[in-house]
Design an enzyme around this catalytic site. Sequence first.
Site, PDB file in Angstrom:
ATOM      1  N   ASP A 260       0.846  -1.192   0.000  1.00  0.00           N
ATOM      2  CA  ASP A 260       0.000   0.000   0.000  1.00  0.00           C
ATOM      3  C   ASP A 260       0.883   1.243   0.000  1.00  0.00           C
ATOM      4  O   ASP A 260       1.947   1.257  -0.625  1.00  0.00           O
ATOM      5  CB  ASP A 260      -0.923  -0.026   1.219  1.00  0.00           C
ATOM      6  CG  ASP A 260      -2.270   0.628   0.940  1.00  0.00           C
ATOM      7  OD1 ASP A 260      -2.295   1.866   0.846  1.00  0.00           O
ATOM      8  OD2 ASP A 260      -3.282  -0.091   0.823  1.00  0.00           O
ATOM      9  N   HIS A 292      -3.430   5.802   4.197  1.00  0.00           N
ATOM     10  CA  HIS A 292      -4.231   4.654   3.783  1.00  0.00           C
ATOM     11  C   HIS A 292      -3.583   3.335   4.184  1.00  0.00           C
ATOM     12  O   HIS A 292      -4.233   2.422   4.693  1.00  0.00           O
ATOM     13  CB  HIS A 292      -4.458   4.701   2.272  1.00  0.00           C
ATOM     14  CG  HIS A 292      -5.410   3.675   1.760  1.00  0.00           C
ATOM     15  ND1 HIS A 292      -5.002   2.509   1.161  1.00  0.00           N
ATOM     16  CD2 HIS A 292      -6.757   3.625   1.779  1.00  0.00           C
ATOM     17  CE1 HIS A 292      -6.048   1.789   0.809  1.00  0.00           C
ATOM     18  NE2 HIS A 292      -7.135   2.450   1.177  1.00  0.00           N
ATOM     19  N   SER A 531     -11.575  -1.165   0.322  1.00  0.00           N
ATOM     20  CA  SER A 531     -10.206  -1.206   0.844  1.00  0.00           C
ATOM     21  C   SER A 531     -10.173  -1.624   2.302  1.00  0.00           C
ATOM     22  O   SER A 531      -9.185  -2.176   2.778  1.00  0.00           O
ATOM     23  CB  SER A 531      -9.545   0.169   0.714  1.00  0.00           C
ATOM     24  OG  SER A 531      -9.222   0.455  -0.610  1.00  0.00           O
TER      25      SER A 531
END
Length: 783
Positions: A260, A292, A531
């Site tokens: 990520d 994130h 996600s």
Amino acid sequence: MEETFPHLNIQREAPVNEKRPGNGPRSSIPDDVPSHGRGLLEKLTNATQEAGEDVGGFDERKLFRFTVQKGFNPDDLRKISPEIEFVSQEDETVVIGFATNAAMAQFEARLTSMASGGYVTNKEVIYALQSVDGWSPVNRKGWALKQHGFPEKEDFLLDVEIWPLEDKPDARQQAWNKFESWLSEHGIEKLDQVKKPELTLYRVRCTATQAEYLLHHRDVRSIDLPPSFALERSVVFQDVQQFPELQAPSAQAPGVVVLDSGLADGHPLLKAAVGKTASFLPGEGPHDENGHGTHVAGLALYGDFEKHLRAGAFAPTLRLYSGRILDKNDENTTGFVENHIEAAVRYFVSEHGCKVFNLSFGDANKPYKGGHLKGLSVTLDILSRELDVLFVVSSGNHQINIESPDGLEWRDQYPSYLLNENWRIIEPAPALNALTVGSLARHDRTYNSQQYSHDPAEIPIAQPGQPSPFTRSGHSVDGAIKPELVAHGGNWAINARANYALLDRVAGLGVISTGQKFSSGHPFCVDTGTSMAAPQVAHLAASIFHEHPDATANFIRAQLCLNAAIPQASKHLFEQNKALSKGCGYGAVDEIALKRSLENAVTLITESKIENKRHHFYEIPVPSDFTSSGKKRCREIAVALAYTPPIRSTRIKYRATRIDFKLVAARDLDHVTTMFNKATKKNDYQSIKELSGATIGQMARSKGTVQADFWQFNQFNSNSPLRNKKLFVVVTRNDFPWGESLCDSEESYSLLVSLRDKDNLFTQLYTQIKAQLDIRLPVRVRT
């Protein structure tokens, strides 16, 4: 606490029948054969002219687009002329081929003969042809380029895929060299490349004029805009100091890798579990500049983070690894993410023995709407097979645009819009050998509705346990079920006092996890999206290794899908429209008997290898307790199978082999083997019927590489097959002719079967099944 037991091993029976051959598809004869020939002649003339407008090419042949009947064997093009070379099968009715001028002259002569009513050899091949065209600039445009056009800049980036030429290594190298020379000659800057037998991609910088040249290049398969990763966040303020300092997991703890935007590895709830952080993004370090990656990491490490937060207890049992592949904007503009992911995976496999990788991002510019799979999906499918690793990927989020619902439509038209084209899965969710995860809503009260309990202004769109309004779904290539699983990813709401404005970011309906800005007093944040769903499944996948340290990726996939169930709230929606069920796949994972069996929920497991065109037989013991009469109660048989086939991106079927299963009832082993015996006379051959009542059905589930199905029973009468016959699972392998050279002589698969009587707490299914298996084991002969 309820006692648990290790899952039971089941062995296959001695017979290994050869698969009964099927009848291949036949070309339908045109109503007017001469007219069919004349029509093709006219199209051939136009196609030759169109193909002549192509530029470039590593040899002098022209490229043609043959439209064919479904079931056409692309290799049959050589029956028209040996100088026509099959290049790719783009969908069920489109075949691409290179052809010399001499080949086209031969083809024209055959069509001329057919048009005049004369004799034509291999006429069935020409019957199957519906049209001949060039591969036009429109055909070469990818989805995003068709939607948005070229960027309004002097120069911009494009991703260019050229034909892979999988069977021709020398020609492939020649094509690479010629194409790169052509780029240089035309002043097109090559920034990065992916070169594999199955996939060749170039990222280039060019002008609009140069892009038009690319759209006419003979060797170009497709051109599209680079990936676009869009994510949303809001921050929740809580005090992380209330939690005691964490102890590190054991040295033998399984690992889970998050690929990520990096990791804030000093976070108080993560740092004790961090095994290694590394960056595979050129010029960047491993630290998370976006947030994130850190948010996803908390879910990968703990699974249901909210449950732990409410309980005030965090004790990591997994080792956490982070590979940075995205920048501070959650983008990757330095090169192909395929290369960075492959480098990360190979590193964590070789250096740390990792087996589970989470990818919580998707390319909104590449929705899957049929045809061949794209670069990242192909990359994941190749690595899954080569390295025996499991990728858990998100299905993708709907991007709000002019075609989205507006205002109150978000609520009133839910969930019908989930079936629209704008909600199709995006790269890399279509990857067949990966597990794809969609999103469920968990909450239906926004922050404001909690604070102002009498105010009905903020209206949730989905109810808890229903598909999130933004979740994307499939199918994947050849109709494979996607997503296979779902987990909590958040919800949206609308505000009736603000002209039904959509609350998609800060309503408090998302998933809470670790925050990147912990050092400034923001240790947690809330986000919505698939996600957030994927890492919860990755957590469960890695956790299975505690009980099964030598498990294969096939076993993990099968185990997760075997223990999945559609939430009751979603079932109510599906009663209105069964097509909505594709958004949930096999359902959400039930952890109760995931790692170990119970007395009333027993799992039988096996790993085996099967040759092409063979059947394997497994007798499933069904105890008397399972079929006992009395008060109605729900009992269930579940079966799951997983395998990891080699793939070929130039074939519309994509997977080189098919392995699937049927659950059948028969008098005995001899009877069931006779049913599946290819030597049985056709007139005496029995129609092989699966046990009735399957939730998914053999046709739908068999299209994927992880397959699960469920049979539920409320009561058994005296005529029930499970009382009068024996139960067998039959596993069958059947390679596509073009795939036989790609497959191993024996292909591996995992098979799991579960018998459940969850409403009967006093049943002894495990004890009875184990006793039956112990009796049978000494007399069974393995072959």
